[in-house]
Design an enzyme around this catalytic site. Structure first.
Site, PDB file in Angstrom:
ATOM      1  N   ASN A  15       0.343  -1.391  -0.477  1.00 39.44           N
ATOM      2  CA  ASN A  15      -0.487  -0.381  -0.433  1.00 39.44           C
ATOM      3  C   ASN A  15       1.187   1.750  -0.099  1.00 39.44           C
ATOM      4  O   ASN A  15      -0.200   2.677  -0.271  1.00 39.44           O
ATOM      5  CB  ASN A  15      -0.152  -0.306   1.419  1.00 39.44           C
ATOM      6  CG  ASN A  15      -0.734   0.270   2.715  1.00 39.44           C
ATOM      7  OD1 ASN A  15       0.710  -1.520   1.977  1.00 39.44           O
ATOM      8  ND2 ASN A  15      -0.286   0.673   3.709  1.00 39.44           N
ATOM      9  N   CYS A  74      -0.911   3.992   8.679  1.00 39.35           N
ATOM     10  CA  CYS A  74      -1.331   4.247  10.186  1.00 39.35           C
ATOM     11  C   CYS A  74       0.514   4.822  11.020  1.00 39.35           C
ATOM     12  O   CYS A  74      -0.167   5.670  12.417  1.00 39.35           O
ATOM     13  CB  CYS A  74      -1.004   2.893  11.217  1.00 39.35           C
ATOM     14  SG  CYS A  74      -1.422   2.001   9.759  1.00 39.35           S
TER      15      CYS A  74
HETATM   16  N1  PMP Z   1      -3.466  -4.487   5.325  1.00 42.44           N
HETATM   17  C1  PMP Z   1      -3.169  -3.179   3.732  1.00 42.44           C
HETATM   18  C2  PMP Z   1      -2.704  -3.867   2.849  1.00 42.44           C
HETATM   19  C3  PMP Z   1      -3.927  -2.195   4.049  1.00 42.44           C
HETATM   20  O1  PMP Z   1      -3.742  -1.348   3.208  1.00 42.44           O
HETATM   21  C4  PMP Z   1      -4.230  -1.858   5.336  1.00 42.44           C
HETATM   22  C5  PMP Z   1      -5.076  -0.470   5.867  1.00 42.44           C
HETATM   23  N2  PMP Z   1      -5.854   0.381   4.666  1.00 42.44           N
HETATM   24  C6  PMP Z   1      -4.286  -2.800   6.088  1.00 42.44           C
HETATM   25  C7  PMP Z   1      -4.076  -4.105   5.589  1.00 42.44           C
HETATM   26  C8  PMP Z   1      -5.728  -3.290   7.297  1.00 42.44           C
HETATM   27  O2  PMP Z   1      -7.064  -2.510   7.102  1.00 42.44           O
HETATM   28  P1  PMP Z   1      -7.871  -1.624   8.098  1.00 42.44           P
HETATM   29  O3  PMP Z   1      -6.967  -0.341   8.930  1.00 42.44           O
HETATM   30  O4  PMP Z   1      -9.297  -1.377   7.350  1.00 42.44           O
HETATM   31  O5  PMP Z   1      -8.270  -2.699   8.791  1.00 42.44           O
END
Ligand code: PMP
Length: 383
Positions: free
Chosen positions: A151, A325
């Site tokens: 990401n 985060c």
């Molecule tokens: N895995 C990836 C690759 C992410 O980019 C994200 C955040 N969008 C997450 C896990 C965790 O997602 P969430 O905060 O919606 O649980």
């Protein structure tokens, strides 16, 4: 000032078609576990959503889909659930250095509880080192977790090859497909994936739903035991609004992926070409094997947070710096450190993730905003 939203990896707006489809469930409908006709209607809505999610990833059947509350929960269930249930076959787990914290932290929790954890490095483009992966795998490796695409830097990993390596020696391959799903085709059967994490919001669905694909025959233990919903793997009354929305979002993503990704790829390439004209600017992540909507950079001598704030307040353009985060901490992103950047290099990062609202006509405004921002911040930079 027209807003230009370029932070789709952090959050996506709900597609209006999804909202229309699922809004009736906001008013409340029966509990899918009830046997009366209202409950059965709710159950059918969930089964329908499972079918659409299964279709997006070419899963064997709708029964392979377990709904959770988010990608973090799916990652926890996929990793801890399989590692704990299969501990009798071995207590080794493997992952990569660029995984999301919702993969790395459950892995570290397992390590604290007596599992042996190997974190495989990546190269300067963010590609998992396959030789290191191969040597980390043993017949005692029960869970290996590698993300489909990253990401923060957009790099797409060779999941099919990774699946072959994992299955030669180890047991299960868990893949975090959150960043990739809906942008590039994922075929769990052809890719050799045993467990796959998906998130509703990363498909233009409502927040509050995630999914875990579990290949038929894979056994795992629930991390949230209770009333036995979702085949006993994830108890708790289902969030019907978000789940039905996730299903519809998956259906739309499947239908439109090819066309939409092709459209975004052109915008992305133009942005990359023009932004790299800036002196001392660098692309982060793989130049070719990257998500079609993803452009990420680093600029020397300036801070990502200042770029983000200046782009927002002066130009009305929302960008990201590192992951959603880690942007709240002053620590540089673990992903950028893992691709070999020094701390000061990792601090100057900017991530643009395109979405359905972005158009080629926005490119000059975005490029101008980035160029002026970088110039202005460098003029006042003490570095
Ligand atoms: N895995 C990836 C690759 C992410 O980019 C994200 C955040 N969008 C997450 C896990 C965790 O997602 P969430 O905060 O919606 O649980």
């Amino acid at each position: 000032m027209e807003k230009i939203y370029l932070d789709h990896a952090s959050a996506m707006p709900i597609d209006p078609r999804v909202l229309e489809f699922t809004s009736k469930y906001l008013k409340g409908l029966g509990n899918p576990s009830s046997l009366h006709s209202v409950g059965l209607e709710a159950k059918r809505a969930i089964e329908g959503a499972k079918g659409k999610v299964a279709d997006l990833i070419n899963a064997e059947s709708e029964r392979t889909i377990i709904f959770t509350s988010c990608a973090t929960e799916s990652n926890n269930l996929g990793i801890k659930g399989t590692a704990l249930r299969n501990a009798g076959k071995g207590k080794k787990v493997v992952t990569s250095a660029i995984e999301h914290m919702s993969v790395l932290n459950p892995m570290k929790e397992l390590q604290k509880n007596g599992f042996e954890l190997t974190i495989v490095p990546v190269d300067s483009n963010g590609m998992v080192d396959l030789e290191e992966l191969e040597s980390a795998l043993t017949k005692n490796t029960t869970v290996t977790s590698i993300m489909y695409a990253n990401n923060e830097i957009g790099t797409v990993e060779p999941i099919k090859e990774i699946g072959e390596l994992v299955h030669e020696k180890g047991l299960y391959l868990h893949v975090d497909g959150t960043a990739a799903a809906g942008h590039i085709p994922i075929d769990v059967q052809k890719d050799g994936i045993d467990l796959l994490t998906l998130s509703s919001n990363d498909l233009y669905g409502p927040q509050g739903a995630g999914a875990l694909y579990v290949k038929p025959g894979v056994v795992l233990q629930p991390v949230l035991p209770g009333g036995g919903q979702e085949r006993g793997l994830r108890s708790g009354t289902e969030n019907l609004f978000s789940i039905a929305g996730m299903g519809e979002a998956a259906r739309i993503a499947k239908n439109e992926m090819e066309k939409e990704s092709g459209r975004m790829l052109k915008i992305r390439d133009e942005l990359i070409e023009k932004i790299l004209e800036i002196e001392e600017s660098h692309l982060t992540g793989h130049p070719k094997k990257r998500l079609p909507h993803h452009a990420s950079f680093r600029f020397s001598r300036i801070e990502g947070e200042s770029i983000l704030l200046n782009m927002d307040t002066t130009y009305g353009i929302q960008v990201a710096t590192g992951s959603a985060c880690s942007s709240k901490t002053l620590e540089p992103s673990h992903v950028l450190l893992a691709i070999g950047l020094k701390h000061e290099e990792a601090h100057g990062s900017m991530v643009l993730t395109l979405g359905r609202s972005n158009t080629p006509e926005q490119v000059p405004t975005i490029v101008n905003g980035v160029k002026e921002t970088v110039q202005r911040l460098r003029e006042i930079s003490p570095l």
